[in-house]
Structure formats: structure tokens, C-alpha cells
Enzyme design. Structure first.
Site, PDB file in Angstrom:
ATOM      1  CB  THR A  65      -5.523 -77.185  55.019  1.00 33.95           C
ATOM      2  OG1 THR A  65      -4.099 -77.412  55.541  1.00 33.95           O
ATOM      3  CG2 THR A  65      -5.414 -78.404  54.114  1.00 33.95           C
ATOM      4  CE  LYS A  69      -3.854 -73.091  56.496  1.00 31.06           C
ATOM      5  NZ  LYS A  69      -3.216 -73.122  57.727  1.00 31.06           N
ATOM      6  CG  ASN A  90      -8.162 -71.191  58.948  1.00 32.09           C
ATOM      7  OD1 ASN A  90      -8.989 -70.296  59.097  1.00 32.09           O
ATOM      8  ND2 ASN A  90      -8.203 -72.277  59.965  1.00 32.09           N
ATOM      9  CB  ALA A 131       9.239 -64.976  59.891  1.00 32.36           C
ATOM     10  N   GLY A 133       3.936 -68.624  57.419  1.00 33.10           N
ATOM     11  CA  GLY A 133       2.451 -68.667  57.679  1.00 33.10           C
ATOM     12  C   GLY A 133       2.151 -68.812  58.925  1.00 33.10           C
ATOM     13  NE  ARG A 155      16.467 -70.924  57.537  1.00 31.80           N
ATOM     14  CZ  ARG A 155      16.028 -72.205  56.677  1.00 31.80           C
ATOM     15  NH1 ARG A 155      16.644 -73.261  56.741  1.00 31.80           N
ATOM     16  NH2 ARG A 155      15.032 -72.156  56.050  1.00 31.80           N
ATOM     17  CB  THR A 156      15.267 -65.564  56.200  1.00 36.57           C
ATOM     18  OG1 THR A 156      15.409 -66.836  55.705  1.00 36.57           O
ATOM     19  CG2 THR A 156      15.455 -64.484  55.112  1.00 36.57           C
ATOM     20  CB  SER A 158      14.792 -59.760  55.075  1.00 32.79           C
ATOM     21  OG  SER A 158      14.737 -60.961  54.423  1.00 32.79           O
ATOM     22  CE  LYS A 159      10.090 -66.361  55.049  1.00 28.28           C
ATOM     23  NZ  LYS A 159      10.235 -67.524  54.540  1.00 28.28           N
TER      24      LYS A 159
HETATM   25  P1  ATR Z   1       4.431 -72.578  57.711  1.00 29.00           P
HETATM   26  O1  ATR Z   1       3.447 -72.080  56.945  1.00 29.00           O
HETATM   27  O2  ATR Z   1       4.436 -73.748  58.247  1.00 29.00           O
HETATM   28  O3  ATR Z   1       5.120 -71.608  58.468  1.00 29.00           O
HETATM   29  P2  ATR Z   1       6.651 -71.323  55.944  1.00 29.00           P
HETATM   30  O4  ATR Z   1       5.662 -70.411  55.664  1.00 29.00           O
HETATM   31  O5  ATR Z   1       7.215 -72.460  55.066  1.00 29.00           O
HETATM   32  O6  ATR Z   1       5.746 -72.495  56.769  1.00 29.00           O
HETATM   33  O7  ATR Z   1       7.696 -71.040  57.097  1.00 29.00           O
HETATM   34  C1  ATR Z   1       8.537 -71.913  57.745  1.00 29.00           C
HETATM   35  C2  ATR Z   1       9.359 -70.989  58.757  1.00 29.00           C
HETATM   36  O8  ATR Z   1      10.417 -72.008  59.485  1.00 29.00           O
HETATM   37  C3  ATR Z   1      10.296 -69.942  58.430  1.00 29.00           C
HETATM   38  O9  ATR Z   1      10.381 -69.042  59.193  1.00 29.00           O
HETATM   39  C4  ATR Z   1      11.414 -70.671  57.971  1.00 29.00           C
HETATM   40  O10 ATR Z   1      12.844 -69.851  58.114  1.00 29.00           O
HETATM   41  P3  ATR Z   1      13.312 -69.100  56.730  1.00 29.00           P
HETATM   42  O11 ATR Z   1      12.254 -67.847  56.530  1.00 29.00           O
HETATM   43  O12 ATR Z   1      14.584 -68.711  57.159  1.00 29.00           O
HETATM   44  O13 ATR Z   1      13.162 -69.987  55.463  1.00 29.00           O
HETATM   45  C5  ATR Z   1      11.538 -71.535  59.194  1.00 29.00           C
HETATM   46  N1  ATR Z   1      12.496 -72.827  59.060  1.00 29.00           N
HETATM   47  C6  ATR Z   1      12.027 -73.677  58.258  1.00 29.00           C
HETATM   48  N2  ATR Z   1      13.146 -74.868  58.446  1.00 29.00           N
HETATM   49  C7  ATR Z   1      14.154 -74.240  59.209  1.00 29.00           C
HETATM   50  C8  ATR Z   1      15.441 -74.574  59.688  1.00 29.00           C
HETATM   51  N3  ATR Z   1      15.890 -75.803  59.336  1.00 29.00           N
HETATM   52  N4  ATR Z   1      16.087 -73.884  60.362  1.00 29.00           N
HETATM   53  C9  ATR Z   1      15.465 -72.546  60.843  1.00 29.00           C
HETATM   54  N5  ATR Z   1      14.638 -72.211  60.099  1.00 29.00           N
HETATM   55  C10 ATR Z   1      13.800 -73.003  59.515  1.00 29.00           C
END
Ligand code: ATR
EC number: 1.1.1.25
Length: 281
Positions: A65, A69, A90, A131, A133, A155-156, A158-159
Site C-alpha cells: 500500500t 505501490k 497492490n 486522475a 493512482g 483539476r490538472t 493534462s493528467k
Molecule cells: P490517489 O493515489 O489517492 O489517487 P494522487 O495520485 O495523489 O492520490 O491523486 C490525487 C487526485 O486528486 C489527483 O487527480 C488530484 O488532482 P491534480 O492531478 O490536479 O493534483 C486530485 N485532487 C487532490 N486534491 C484536490 C483538490 N483540492 N482539488 C481538486 N483536485 C484534487
């Protein structure tokens, strides 16, 4: 531990609050399998040594975890196709002298979603928020499962595009900006939040608007702490059906259990054990 017992483990950092040991040990007992599951707290700088150590001890299988991972893949002999597409492992099992990595998060999630939707999942128009993990696991498993259409928003931007490109069967996957996806809100049958927005301790935040959703939309949050996020409560007030993240956690554990033992576990019992510990039952 008796000498005939098999040992299974979890590598993470931190792992103190993990419910996997209680869930898996209960299931080993329930299935009459003389096995024991232990959570090991392994900081990143010790991951390689920890994996080598588990191999030397000839452990029967282990979970991985946060935050290991991705890195753990370097120390394995083979990576299953779904885990390769997701880009994370995982669950690890030894098969014919090879250490093979799987990812059961996405399949675990789809299993819990299917318990709500049944066959209608295939006909559904789905929105995935995020977008990272977790989104990669969910989007990959949903593309294997097959849905009518899948939209990713993040939010981003491109991801989200990168995630779409990494899924082999992606002709029915669209990437939209937040504003574009919000306009499409009335068309989605299922909305899945994969971000951490609303997770304890920031329980006052919500990831998505609920006022212009389809009346019978299913809102699914991967979060299970709290069991019902503010977003799910809002969605319910707007008439939506809801699904929290307990099912995904239980589902990933069930597929891990099956990968190790070849026995399909009692999913309801696993769920009950987890709910007891989360104070929900
Ligand atoms: P996990 O493995 O739990 O998915 P991660 O890989 O860090 O964690 O991904 C977090 C996701 O939540 C991303 O899509 C992130 O958006 P960004 O790619 O723009 O960073 C999104 N996320 C986290 N906090 C956010 C916030 N306050 N507002 C919008 N999106 C958020």
C-alpha cells in the site's frame, strides 16, 4: 504461528490503522486455512530490503500500500497486464518460482459498483473525477468491464489526458475540463470521486456539484473515512443513490485473497468485519 501456517503480509508506511489484517485473518479462519496476515510498517528507504527479506522467508503472498505501490514493481519478476496499465501493484504472489505483481484495486471497485448497478453498468454514462493512482485503477478496470461512455475530469487537465492515453481500449473515453464536465452533469448515470476531497480531517469540502445531476444518478465516493462524505450526503438530498469506499477496500482484499488461495472469500463477512471496526455496524 504454527509451523504449517502460511504467512501473508502488508507493506506500507504507515500501516498502523490498516483494517487488512483483521479482515484477512478473519477470512483465513472462516475458510479453515491455517494462515496468518501481518502488517509491516516499512519506510521507503527499506522497501527493497523488506521485499528481499519476504522472498528469502518464502512468504506466501503480500499486499502493498501507500507509498510503495509503484516502487515495488522494480523488485518483482512479472507484472500482470492490468497492473502494468494501472502502473501500480497492490498484491504480490509467488507463481512457479516467480514473484508476480497484480493490482486488485480497480477490480475490487468494479465488484462493489456492480453490487449496486448489476448489468446496467454496461449501459451507463460514467464520470470519473480525478486522475491520480486511484483514478487509474478505476478507469482501467471500468474499461476492461465495459461501460457505454466514460468521461474523466481533473483539476490538472493534462493528467487526465495522460490517463486516457494509457488505457488500451479508450475509444469511448473523453477528457473534459471541470467547467465542461459540470455542464454535462445532467447526463451522467454514475459519478465517481477518486480524489481525497472530503476525506477526514477536511470533511467540509465537496468535490463536485450535485444540484444539476440526473435525478436517479449514482454518486460513488472512494473515501470511507468518513463513511458518508459531505458530498454523498448532498447527493442523497438531491435524490441520488450513493456508494462509499468500503466496498472497494473489501473488494480489493477479496481479489487478493483469491489470488493467493484460489478460494473466493465470503464478501459479506469481510464487509461486516470492516464495518464493525469502522463503527458503522
Ligand atoms: P490517489 O493515489 O489517492 O489517487 P494522487 O495520485 O495523489 O492520490 O491523486 C490525487 C487526485 O486528486 C489527483 O487527480 C488530484 O488532482 P491534480 O492531478 O490536479 O493534483 C486530485 N485532487 C487532490 N486534491 C484536490 C483538490 N483540492 N482539488 C481538486 N483536485 C484534487
Amino acid at each position: 504461528m504454527k509451523s504449517a501456517e502460511k504467512l501473508y503480509g502488508l507493506l506500507g508506511h504507515p500501516v498502523g490503522h490498516s483494517l487488512s489484517p483483521v479482515m484477512q485473518n478473519d477470512q483465513f479462519a472462516e475458510q479453515g486455512l491455517p494462515s496468518f496476515y501481518h502488517a509491516f510498517n516499512v519506510p521507503p528507504e527499506h522497501l527493497k530490503d523488506a521485499v528481499q527479506g519476504l522472498k528469502a522467508l518464502d512468504i506466501s503472498g503480500f499486499n502493498v500500500t501507500v507509498p510503495h505501490k509503484i516502487e515495488v514493481m522494480e523488485y518483482l519478476d512479472e507484472i500482470d497486464e492490468e497492473a502494468r496499465i494501472i502502473g501500480a501493484v497492490n498484491t504480490v504472489v509467488k507463481q512457479k518460482d516467480k514473484w508476480v505483481g497484480y493490482n486488485t484495486d480497480g477490480r475490487g471497485y468494479v465488484e462493489s459498483l456492480l453490487s449496486k448497478t448489476g448489468d446496467t453498468l454496461k449501459e451507463s454514462n460514467v464520470l470519473v473525477i480525478g486522475a491520480g493512482g486511484a483514478a487509474r485503477a478505476v478507469v482501467t478496470a471500468l474499461s476492461f468491464q465495459g461501460v457505454r461512455h466514460l468521461t474523466i475530469t481533473n483539476r490538472t487537465y493534462s493528467k487526465a489526458e495522460t490517463l486516457r492515453e494509457q488505457v488500451p481500449q479508450n475509444s469511448n473515453i473523453t477528457v473534459l475540463t471541470t467547467e465542461e464536465a459540470e455542464k454535462e452533469n445532467p447526463t451522467f448515470d454514475i459519478i465517481i470521486n477518486t480524489t481525497s476531497i472530503g476525506m477526514s480531517p477536511d470533511t467540509d469540502k465537496t468535490p463536485w456539484r450535485t444540484d444539476n445531476m440526473k435525478p436517479n444518478c449514482l454518486c460513488s465516493d472512494l473515501i470511507y473515512n468518513p463513511l458518508k462524505t459531505k458530498w454523498l450526503k448532498e447527493a442523497e438530498r438531491h435524490g441520488a443513490d450513493t456508494l462509499n469506499g468500503v466496498g472497494m477496500f473489501v473488494g480489493q482484499g477479496a481479489f487478493a485473497f483469491y489470488t493467493w488461495t484460489g478460494v473466493w472469500p465470503d464478501l459479506q463477512r469481510m464487509n461486516d468485519v470492516v464495518m464493525q471496526h469502522l463503527g458503522g455496524k
